[in-house]
Design an enzyme around this catalytic site. Structure first.
Site, PDB file in Angstrom:
ATOM      1  N   SER A  26      34.355  43.247  53.944  1.00 52.02           N
ATOM      2  CA  SER A  26      33.628  42.948  52.826  1.00 52.02           C
ATOM      3  C   SER A  26      32.310  42.221  53.311  1.00 52.02           C
ATOM      4  O   SER A  26      32.418  41.528  54.164  1.00 52.02           O
ATOM      5  CB  SER A  26      34.553  42.195  52.034  1.00 52.02           C
ATOM      6  N   PRO A  27      31.274  42.392  52.574  1.00 48.47           N
ATOM      7  CA  PRO A  27      30.160  41.795  52.741  1.00 48.47           C
ATOM      8  C   PRO A  27      30.310  40.174  52.764  1.00 48.47           C
ATOM      9  O   PRO A  27      31.018  39.503  51.982  1.00 48.47           O
ATOM     10  CB  PRO A  27      28.970  42.124  51.570  1.00 48.47           C
TER      11      PRO A  27
ATOM     12  N   GLN B 282      24.059  46.165  52.848  1.00 48.81           N
ATOM     13  CA  GLN B 282      24.237  45.400  51.350  1.00 48.81           C
ATOM     14  C   GLN B 282      23.053  44.916  50.939  1.00 48.81           C
ATOM     15  O   GLN B 282      22.566  43.873  51.815  1.00 48.81           O
ATOM     16  CB  GLN B 282      25.189  44.593  51.182  1.00 48.81           C
TER      17      GLN B 282
ATOM     18  N   TYR C  29      23.591  36.383  41.603  1.00 49.68           N
ATOM     19  CA  TYR C  29      22.207  36.504  42.061  1.00 49.68           C
ATOM     20  C   TYR C  29      21.119  37.304  41.037  1.00 49.68           C
ATOM     21  O   TYR C  29      21.618  37.611  40.010  1.00 49.68           O
ATOM     22  CB  TYR C  29      22.531  37.176  43.409  1.00 49.68           C
TER      23      TYR C  29
ATOM     24  N   ARG D  82      28.053  46.444  43.815  1.00 48.89           N
ATOM     25  CA  ARG D  82      28.949  45.523  43.712  1.00 48.89           C
ATOM     26  C   ARG D  82      28.586  44.470  42.447  1.00 48.89           C
ATOM     27  O   ARG D  82      27.487  44.255  42.075  1.00 48.89           O
ATOM     28  CB  ARG D  82      28.791  44.555  44.710  1.00 48.89           C
TER      29      ARG D  82
ATOM     30  N   ARG E 230      37.518  37.287  54.164  1.00 47.19           N
ATOM     31  CA  ARG E 230      38.187  36.089  55.105  1.00 47.19           C
ATOM     32  C   ARG E 230      39.258  36.749  56.060  1.00 47.19           C
ATOM     33  O   ARG E 230      38.956  36.170  57.023  1.00 47.19           O
ATOM     34  CB  ARG E 230      38.707  35.075  54.335  1.00 47.19           C
TER      35      ARG E 230
END
Ligand code: FAD
Ligand code: FMN
Length: 766
Positions: free
Chosen positions: A413-414, A491, A572, A620, A715
């Site tokens: 994942s980013p 991304q 964002y 996303r 993670r």
């Protein structure tokens, strides 16, 4: 102690027994409103563990109960004219009426006084004469409802309607029968609990129920209609109800999920369904009631424990168990409430989805139960992935998005690394991405790479706005392509109002001590009181930012990226347009969802036009603002996903939250996967699930159940770049690409893990 138990259900009776067993001097009286033998419901299901607990508490009654158990192993799922049978499920069941008879008999034998046809009124002063009043008066407890504030009662009335019937038809398997009718879908949960009797619960949505006119039917008419609907399963046997005594009811109910913050008030203690309920589809209500009874009797009789300390221990111990079960029960309840999502599945996958609905049963659990059946599912999954005849863990099956083939379903994942200088990735990034590509994941996402210096979250964010960036990213992409089978996705994002902050580990979302740059957003809503007030974007700003995204896409082509993702999540810049919590504009970019999506879709479409047609793009999104109706809800997320798909998104990367500082997320294992499930199966979109997915078993269960097409881990990959290769070793999957330099290590790990698994299995057999 002088104790009154209100209600002679499993909880009240078993508590009375358990108290007398521990100290015959206790004076225990049970009061029940019904006559003996009059009860609702038919059979109840237990697990082996519950039987062990009962045996440890009272071997005598446990033996009588166990001797009468009906056992069965198979689950039959009837759907779309097919029956899917899986085995090894190991259920045991008993009639509720018979269970209560056994418990009544045992209670009498131990000296408990049983009073039947004794309606209890919580206002009656006589309760003051007892040391303890046990409110074991079931889900509709009058004793709890007389004082809801004291107990902190929380009741959630669920959507579906159900009626608990019985039949003399003996079902050999636990049977789920789904029937499509002119009024909608209706289904039965049926299982045998005695040599000549089965439970037959009929369930449907409220709309279907009303459309059938069940609301206007008498109980007999309801039964006749159900017999007609499920005739082919009943082989001429009748359905029966024994709920005639339920006041004002034709026996159709809505399940009520009950939980209480506190389980005692004054001398009243809640026990069993009065304190908590668990949806009938996971069949654990009686188990919880009996285990509550054991625990409460245990702590009340423990030497040296004050009443207060005993009750604290009772609640602490039982609440944990209840929360776990209610969590699984909620998943199961929701599965039946959102059945429409899964009806387009092929029967095999539908059955898999049903079996894994509560998340208590995983892919590997199913392998233990019925290896052959699970391999059929795996073979089916691989065939759908374009590899017929192969049976292996779903996570290793390939996926094609446009012309890009991803070797397996695991993605990195980013993750922002906050380690760039002036946006340029450096040796840290080269090693970081290189390592993760070597680790076996099928697809690697870059961190949010920013389209302009002001679009960065922190001074350490990577960017893609100049030639230095192109060269540095190209070096990474080339390494990934020449040393692994992984594909790499860029991304792209812009930080908006969450920009100009410190490196992640120096303070998340905390403005810089010096050198802050001005930030912009959809509106002028500050991320938090310490963050800058953003400037609402003008149309000229929008043009500029859109062009920056397009320029970054063009540079991404130069770098050789396989895929591009637009970051429109987490509060964002683009997300600030989508979420009403950040977007307070009054022009055509604010207000309705359609307006709020206008600019993000414009950016996406412009990027799509610049990106090669044969390469995929994703977006996303935050599928839930965790702010109730004030923010984006999962229902709206489906519309958002569909809107991006119309602009050419091949995959929706379904994240959630981080869009509002006061959000109330509900964390847990795989906690965002339900949103991916929803988008995939209601919107029919390809999705990627992410969020606290950390075991291969999680990934396989999600994929085989059709809850996502790809599974992203963030993670877990930070700490273990080799996560996918390690999973391949653990599952003894040999067809994964292992860099030749590492082949010996992979072989040794596989051998060692196999040996460990064999030793663990042997230890279990001893
Ligand atoms: C459709 C359905 C299917 C289920 N299937 C299963 C299953 O398969 N396995 C399982 O473990 N559980 C199952 N359950 C749940 C199970 O029935 C309950 O969790 C369990 O009965 C709880 O026991 P209890 O003693 O707390 O409450 P209850 O069994 O409800 O007993 C409460 C008793 O108190 C009496 N009472 C209430 N108020 C008063 C009053 N004021 N005065 C005197 N008496 C009163 C009632 O008459 C009743 O006898 C199912 C429930 C439903 C609705
Ligand atoms: C250190 C770190 C940095 C992150 N940076 C990004 C990012 O740049 N872009 C993004 O979309 N998500 C980012 N995320 C969110 C993750 O991609 C992922 O959605 C989230 O961590 C949940 O997955 P997990 O439970 O597997 O960690 C980041 C997460 C972590 C832990």
């Amino acid at each position: 102690m002088k104790i009154a138990c209100v209600g002679a259900g499993p909880a009240g009776l078993y508590f009375a027994i358990s108290m007398k067993l521990r100290d015959p001097a206790h004076e225990v009286e049970v009061f029940e409103r019904n006559a003996p033998g009059v009860t609702f419901g038919w059979g109840v299901v237990f697990s082996d563990q519950t039987v062990e607990n009962l045996t440890a508490n009272d071997p005598k009654s446990a033996k009588i109960i166990a001797d009468e158990f009906a056992h069965w192993d198979d689950i039959d799922v009837h759907i779309h004219g097919q029956c899917i049978t899986s085995s090894g499920h190991g259920f045991i069941g008993i009639g509720r009426k018979r269970l209560l008879e056994i418990l009544q008999e045992r209670a009498r034998e131990l000296g408990v006084t049983l009073n039947f046809e004794a309606e209890c009124d919580p206002a009656d002063p006589k309760w003051k004469d007892y040391d303890l009043v046990i409110a074991s008066d079931g889900a509709n407890s009058r004793f709890r409802d007389a004082n809801p504030l004291a107990f902190g009662v929380d009741i959630d009335v669920r959507k579906n309607k159900f009626v608990w019937l019985g039949t003399s038809k003996v079902f050999d398997a636990f049977t789920f029968a789904f029937e499509e009718t002119e009024h909608g879908w209706i289904w039965a949960h049926a299982y045998r609990f005695a040599p000549d009797c089965s439970t037959f619960i009929v369930e449907c949505s409220e709309e279907t129920w009303a459309s059938f006119g069940f609301d206007r039917m008498t109980q007999d008419e309801t039964i006749a209609e159900c017999e007609r609907l499920f005739g082919k399963y009943l082989d001429g046997h009748k359905l029966q109800s024994n709920a005639a005594h339920l006041v004002g009811s034709a026996a159709w109910l809505n399940f009520r999920r009950i939980k209480c913050e506190r389980w005692s008030s004054g001398n009243v203690i809640l026990l069993g369904d009065a304190a908590h309920t668990a949806h009938f589809s996971i069949g654990s209500g009686t188990k919880l009631a009996l285990e509550d009874a054991i625990e409460l009797a245990e702590v009340l009789n423990r030497d040296g424990l004050s009443l207060e300390a005993a009750l604290d221990e009772y609640v602490a111990e039982r609440n944990l168990e209840v929360l776990k079960l209610q969590n699984s029960a909620r998943n199961s309840t929701e599965w039946f409430e959102t059945l429409h999502r899964y009806l387009h599945f092929e029967p095999l996958q539908f059955a898999y989805s049903l079996l894994t609905r509560s998340q208590r049963i995983s892919h590997e659990n199913l392998r233990l139960r019925d290896r052959e059946w699970l391999e059929t599912v795996e073979r089916w999954f691989w065939e759908k992935a374009g590899v017929p005849g192969k049976s292996a863990a779903p996570m290793f099956a390939p996926l094609k998005l446009r012309d890009m083939r991803i070797e397996n379903r695991i993605t990195v994942s980013p993750m922002a690394m906050y380690s760039a200088v002036d946006g340029t990735p450096n040796d840290f990034h080269f090693v970081h991405y290189g390592e993760r590509a070597l680790g076996g994941a099928g697809l690697l996402f870059t961190e949010m790479t920013c389209v302009s210096p002001e679009g960065r979250i922190s001074p350490g964010c990577t960017g893609l706005w100049n030639a230095d960036h192109v060269a540095a990213w190209k070096r990474i992409v080339d390494f990934v392509h020449s040393n692994s089978k992984a594909r790499i996705c860029l991304q792209l994002g812009h930080s908006g109002a969450k920009g100009s902050t410190k490196l992640g580990w120096d303070g998340n979302d905390v403005p810089l001590d010096e050198g802050n740059w001005p930030v912009m957003s959809a509106g002028d809503v500050q991320w938090s009181p310490v963050n800058q007030k953003p400037a609402p974007m003008t149309r000229a700003d929008m043009d500029a930012v859109r062009d920056q995204f397009v320029a970054a896409v063009e540079m991404g082509i130069e770098c050789g990226f396989d895929m591009v993702e637009l970051h429109a999540a987490h509060g964002y810049l683009l997300s600030s347009f989508i979420t009403p919590l950040q977007n307070n504009r009054t022009d055509k970019y604010g207000g309705s969802l359609e307006n709020r999506l206008r600019f993000p879709l414009e950016v996406f479409a412009a990027m799509r036009a610049a990106w090669p047609k044969d390469r995929p793009m994703s977006v996303r999104i935050s599928a839930n603002d965790w702010a109730g109706d004030q923010g984006i809800t999962p229902d709206e997320a489906v519309l958002i996903g569909e809107a991006f798909a119309r602009e050419g998104a091949d995959l929706i990367d379904v994240s959630a939250g981080q869009t509002w500082a006061d959000a109330q997320p509900v964390y847990g294992r795989m906690f965002q996967t339900p949103f991916s499930d929803k988008l995939r199966n209601e919107g029919r979109l390809a999705t990627m699930a992410v969020g606290n997915i950390y075991e291969p078993d999680h990934a396989n269960s999600i994929l085989a159940a059709g809850r996502a097409d790809l599974v992203a881990l963030a993670r877990p990959h930070l700490i273990d770049p080799m996560w996918t290769l390690r999973a391949a070793a653990a599952l003894d999957y040999r067809d994964i690409y292992v860099p030749p330099q590492y082949l010996n290590g992979q072989a040794q790990l596989a051998r060692n893990l196999k040996r460990e698994a064999e030793a663990a299995a042997a230890a279990l057999r001893v």
